[in-house]
Write an enzyme that holds these catalytic residues in place. Structure first.
Site, PDB file in Angstrom:
ATOM      1  CB  CYS A 277      41.267  34.034  -9.076  1.00  0.00           C
ATOM      2  SG  CYS A 277      39.472  34.055  -8.771  1.00  0.00           S
ATOM      3  CE  LYS A 278      43.721  25.295  -6.819  1.00  0.00           C
ATOM      4  NZ  LYS A 278      44.877  24.374  -6.811  1.00  0.00           N
ATOM      5  CG  LEU A 279      38.959  32.207  -5.271  1.00  0.00           C
ATOM      6  CD1 LEU A 279      37.581  32.793  -4.983  1.00  0.00           C
ATOM      7  CD2 LEU A 279      40.048  33.266  -5.068  1.00  0.00           C
TER       8      LEU A 279
END
Length: 327
Positions: free
Chosen positions: A180-182
């Site tokens: 994921c990219k937060l």
């Protein structure tokens, strides 16, 4: 299970369009500029950037046709292969909300040479959005995608839809969802995902979307950042990452990484304030790639105030440039 992208600093690159001086320029939708796209991509690869996110939010994914997406992705891939960057990681962004269209873009991305997809959380029906709906949407996309995908959690462009840590725990179990990219400032959410004992972190990698918090999120399990500032100060952000990894840093290294984090965090305020427009302005002014106002409608023009506004950033830009040139 699929393997996630390797730890490190990745850049969400802007998409470049032909100059206003070019014969092919169209004020409604200027054609993509593959030559400049390639030149900037090679510059980043040679500066130590681990991989690229192409056609993310910074890349104005929502402004491109599928044909243009293919041209940009395949153009960069072919250039990497030609210049000896074999298998250099390319993560292709998607911002569509229709499952079938998202899958079609992922199929096109694979054909163009991308190894991963970064899929934006759908947010049009924010008021009716549920965690179960998000889980089912990503599961459906991952089931059909020919390449591993990552969850792109950016509430600022997803109508403030928030994905809670337990949803990441569920989705991380899917064999074709690898990370994921937060892109938000909630460090507690970063910790609850990147440090969760319920997630196999060898198959699900957590990246921050903000270099502003690189040092602290590395300490809680994040494996790197997909960071806009690294698009024009790549060596500096990579150096901060390297120092952040040290488990037993010297006193000098502790002070150095704190100072670097301060400089990066301060520089990133231009991105916080101006977004894609600010990144394009910085890439153009500092590295000579593309036009300062080379966006597509409804984005229009460069940073408001132009030279007067840019002058306000001189002190931090000079400090970062000095750091960059020393590496």
């Amino acid at each position: 299970m699929a393997t996630p992208p390797a730890p490190g600093i990745y850049v969400p690159v802007p998409t470049f369009f032909v100059s206003k001086k070019a014969a092919t320029y169209d004020p409604i939708a200027a054609p993509v500029d593959i030559d400049t796209q390639v030149a900037h991509s090679l510059y980043l690869a040679r500066a130590g950037i681990k991989g690229l996110v192409i056609l993310g939010s910074t890349g104005e994914a929502i402004h491109l046709t599928n044909k243009e997406r293919f041209e940009v992705l395949s153009g960069v891939r072919q250039a990497f292969e030609k210049e000896g960057f074999t298998d250099y990681p390319i993560i292709a962004g998607t911002a569509t909300q229709n499952i079938e269209e998202t899958v079609e873009q992922l199929k096109g991305a694979k054909e163009a040479g991308a190894q991963y997809g970064l899929c934006l959380v759908p947010g049009y029906f924010a008021g009716a959005s549920t965690q179960e709906g998000v889980i089912r949407w990503f599961t459906a996309v991952a089931d059909k995608s020919p390449i591993p995908i990552m969850i792109y959690h950016y509430p600022g462009v997803s109508n403030n839809v928030k994905v809670v840590p337990s949803t990441f725990v569920t989705l991380a179990k899917h064999p074709n969802i690898v990370g994921c990219k937060l892109s938000h400032g909630d460090v507690s959410y970063h910790a609850q995902i990147a440090s969760s004992p319920s997630i196999d972190h060898s198959s699900f990698a957590t990246f921050s979307g903000l270099g502003q918090q690189l040092l602290p999120v590395i300490s809680i399990g994040a494996v790197g950042a997909i960071d806009g500032c690294a698009g024009f100060f790549p060596k500096t952000v990579v150096r901060l990452f390297e120092l952040s990894l040290k488990n037993q840093p010297t006193d000098e290294e502790v002070q150095k990484r704190r100072l670097l984090q301060y400089k990066v965090s301060t520089m990133e305020e231009i991105i916080v304030k101006f977004g894609t427009v600010g990144i394009k302005e910085a890439v153009s002014r500092l590295r000579g790639f593309g036009d300062r106002d080379g966006t597509r409608l409804p984005l229009h023009g460069g940073i408001p105030g132009d030279d007067a506004e840019w002058a306000k950033w001189k002190e931090i830009v000079d400090a970062m440039e000095e750091e960059e040139n020393s590496l």
